[in-house]
Design an enzyme around this catalytic site. Sequence first.
Site, PDB file in Angstrom:
ATOM      1  N   ASP A   1     -52.552   5.401   7.865  1.00 47.74           N
ATOM      2  CA  ASP A   1     -52.182   6.791   7.611  1.00 47.74           C
ATOM      3  C   ASP A   1     -51.913   7.563   8.900  1.00 47.74           C
ATOM      4  O   ASP A   1     -50.878   8.221   9.046  1.00 47.74           O
ATOM      5  CB  ASP A   1     -53.279   7.484   6.802  1.00 47.74           C
ATOM      6  CG  ASP A   1     -53.507   6.831   5.451  1.00 47.74           C
ATOM      7  OD1 ASP A   1     -52.532   6.342   4.861  1.00 47.74           O
ATOM      8  OD2 ASP A   1     -54.664   6.812   4.986  1.00 47.74           O
TER       9      ASP A   1
ATOM     10  N   SER B   1     -56.608   6.968  14.349  1.00 47.05           N
ATOM     11  CA  SER B   1     -57.838   6.235  14.042  1.00 47.05           C
ATOM     12  C   SER B   1     -57.652   4.728  14.140  1.00 47.05           C
ATOM     13  O   SER B   1     -58.626   3.984  14.204  1.00 47.05           O
ATOM     14  CB  SER B   1     -58.315   6.592  12.632  1.00 47.05           C
ATOM     15  OG  SER B   1     -57.407   6.080  11.663  1.00 47.05           O
ATOM     16  N   GLY B   2     -56.401   4.284  14.108  1.00 48.31           N
ATOM     17  CA  GLY B   2     -56.122   2.856  14.050  1.00 48.31           C
ATOM     18  C   GLY B   2     -55.783   2.392  12.655  1.00 48.31           C
ATOM     19  O   GLY B   2     -55.533   1.215  12.420  1.00 48.31           O
ATOM     20  N   GLY B   3     -55.756   3.337  11.712  1.00 49.97           N
ATOM     21  CA  GLY B   3     -55.395   3.022  10.337  1.00 49.97           C
ATOM     22  C   GLY B   3     -53.931   3.308  10.063  1.00 49.97           C
ATOM     23  O   GLY B   3     -53.212   3.875  10.894  1.00 49.97           O
TER      24      GLY B   3
ATOM     25  N   LEU C   1     -60.508   8.709  19.165  1.00 49.89           N
ATOM     26  CA  LEU C   1     -61.822   9.246  19.495  1.00 49.89           C
ATOM     27  C   LEU C   1     -62.866   8.145  19.499  1.00 49.89           C
ATOM     28  O   LEU C   1     -63.072   7.475  18.484  1.00 49.89           O
ATOM     29  CB  LEU C   1     -62.222  10.333  18.496  1.00 49.89           C
ATOM     30  CG  LEU C   1     -61.276  11.534  18.382  1.00 49.89           C
ATOM     31  CD1 LEU C   1     -61.898  12.603  17.492  1.00 49.89           C
ATOM     32  CD2 LEU C   1     -60.944  12.095  19.748  1.00 49.89           C
TER      33      LEU C   1
ATOM     34  N   ALA D   1     -53.936  12.398  16.434  1.00 50.53           N
ATOM     35  CA  ALA D   1     -55.238  11.742  16.335  1.00 50.53           C
ATOM     36  C   ALA D   1     -55.038  10.415  15.619  1.00 50.53           C
ATOM     37  O   ALA D   1     -54.674  10.386  14.443  1.00 50.53           O
ATOM     38  CB  ALA D   1     -56.218  12.627  15.574  1.00 50.53           C
TER      39      ALA D   1
ATOM     40  N   CYS E   1     -68.730   5.836   8.314  1.00 52.01           N
ATOM     41  CA  CYS E   1     -68.388   5.009   9.481  1.00 52.01           C
ATOM     42  C   CYS E   1     -69.587   4.693  10.356  1.00 52.01           C
ATOM     43  O   CYS E   1     -69.607   3.664  11.029  1.00 52.01           O
ATOM     44  CB  CYS E   1     -67.290   5.671  10.302  1.00 52.01           C
ATOM     45  SG  CYS E   1     -67.785   7.162  11.189  1.00 52.01           S
TER      46      CYS E   1
ATOM     47  N   CYS F   1     -67.445  16.221  10.094  1.00 55.53           N
ATOM     48  CA  CYS F   1     -66.619  15.667  11.171  1.00 55.53           C
ATOM     49  C   CYS F   1     -65.306  16.430  11.307  1.00 55.53           C
ATOM     50  O   CYS F   1     -64.869  16.742  12.421  1.00 55.53           O
ATOM     51  CB  CYS F   1     -66.355  14.189  10.914  1.00 55.53           C
ATOM     52  SG  CYS F   1     -65.429  13.365  12.241  1.00 55.53           S
TER      53      CYS F   1
ATOM     54  N   GLY G   1     -53.787  11.933   9.913  1.00 56.95           N
ATOM     55  CA  GLY G   1     -53.306  11.195   8.746  1.00 56.95           C
ATOM     56  C   GLY G   1     -53.962  11.613   7.452  1.00 56.95           C
ATOM     57  O   GLY G   1     -54.019  10.820   6.506  1.00 56.95           O
TER      58      GLY G   1
END
Length: 358
Positions: free
Chosen positions: A12, A8-10, A32, A6, A193, A101, A125
């Site tokens: 971690d 997130s684009g971060g 996602l 998964a 978010c 979530c 992460g």
Amino acid sequence: MRVLAAMSGGVDSSVAAARMVDAGHDVVGVHLALSTAPGTLRTGSRGCCSKEDASDARRVADVLGIPFYVWDFAEKFQADVIDEFVSAYARGETPNPCVTCNQKIKFSALSAKAVALGFDAVATGHYARLSGGRLRRAVDKDKDQSYVLAVLSAEQLRHAAFPIGDTPKPQIREEAARRGLAVAEKPDSHDICFIPSGNTRAFLGERIGVRRGAVVNADGTVLAEHDGVHGFTIGQRKGLGIAGPGPDGRPRYVTAIDADTATVRVGEAADLDVREMLGRAVVFTSGTAPSGPFECAVQVRAHGETADAVAELVGDELVVRLRAPLRGVAPGQTLALYRHDPDGDEVLGSATIAGTSR
């Protein structure tokens, strides 16, 4: 092992995915898409779930040489996370949407889809560790996220992987830089978010509307009027709509919220102390509930201190008796249970706080 990372684009989740690749697993990256309408999720590089974040995740996947997809979970996120967040505040509760979530989206809907597609695990992460099937705190206690994962069942944990839980955050950034990942210095996300403005009261007001009520003191004297209980939480001191401190010069805090009568009660700091909590929606991460009362340490905020307690499952509710008073506990918060030992690292389970008493 087939692993769905998964992403997130971060930084971690990017390093987590990279480590799974290094370990020799068959890794596929997924981001996602959670927004149901333009503007409902923040843009820019400070949060998760934006278009920019999806692009960042894709670039990392390209560097790692793994397939990458974007899956649309927007409708489920709206129903299970955003709508429930709004409903909880309308009930006078204080929920944590990150907990919801994790429980309903990442380790339920996403995990179920991953398993159906033949994946063995979902890697994220999160700063947490799994050891012998047991959930434990991360090595980096300042970044530890075991609290927001304490709602996961034994079955959910069986399909989870937390590759970065054994490493402090500064080293994760250094590793990302060594790997040539462009997200190495990307700022962390700290806010909710789906509230880009950061103004939770305004967000809730737009969706709940005006439900006027009274702000009262301990004896029921009306001190002010308000536009809805969704604008308050237990322990709140500012924005109460009352002039200054009490007659004795002491600050006043929200001590109770009655959504049925739209009444917000205020009192002194000492009125916030609780000695007993009642929990609903009880989860034990091992899959087995302890028999009889058991010693534990409890945590009621994502980065709060723990407090020693004795807990007992009574029917389908958890009764928690604190060794010393705990201040500012609100219904709707997640109550995480940790093993009472010198390390205090193992997560025993969790419950949603339904009520408190002094």
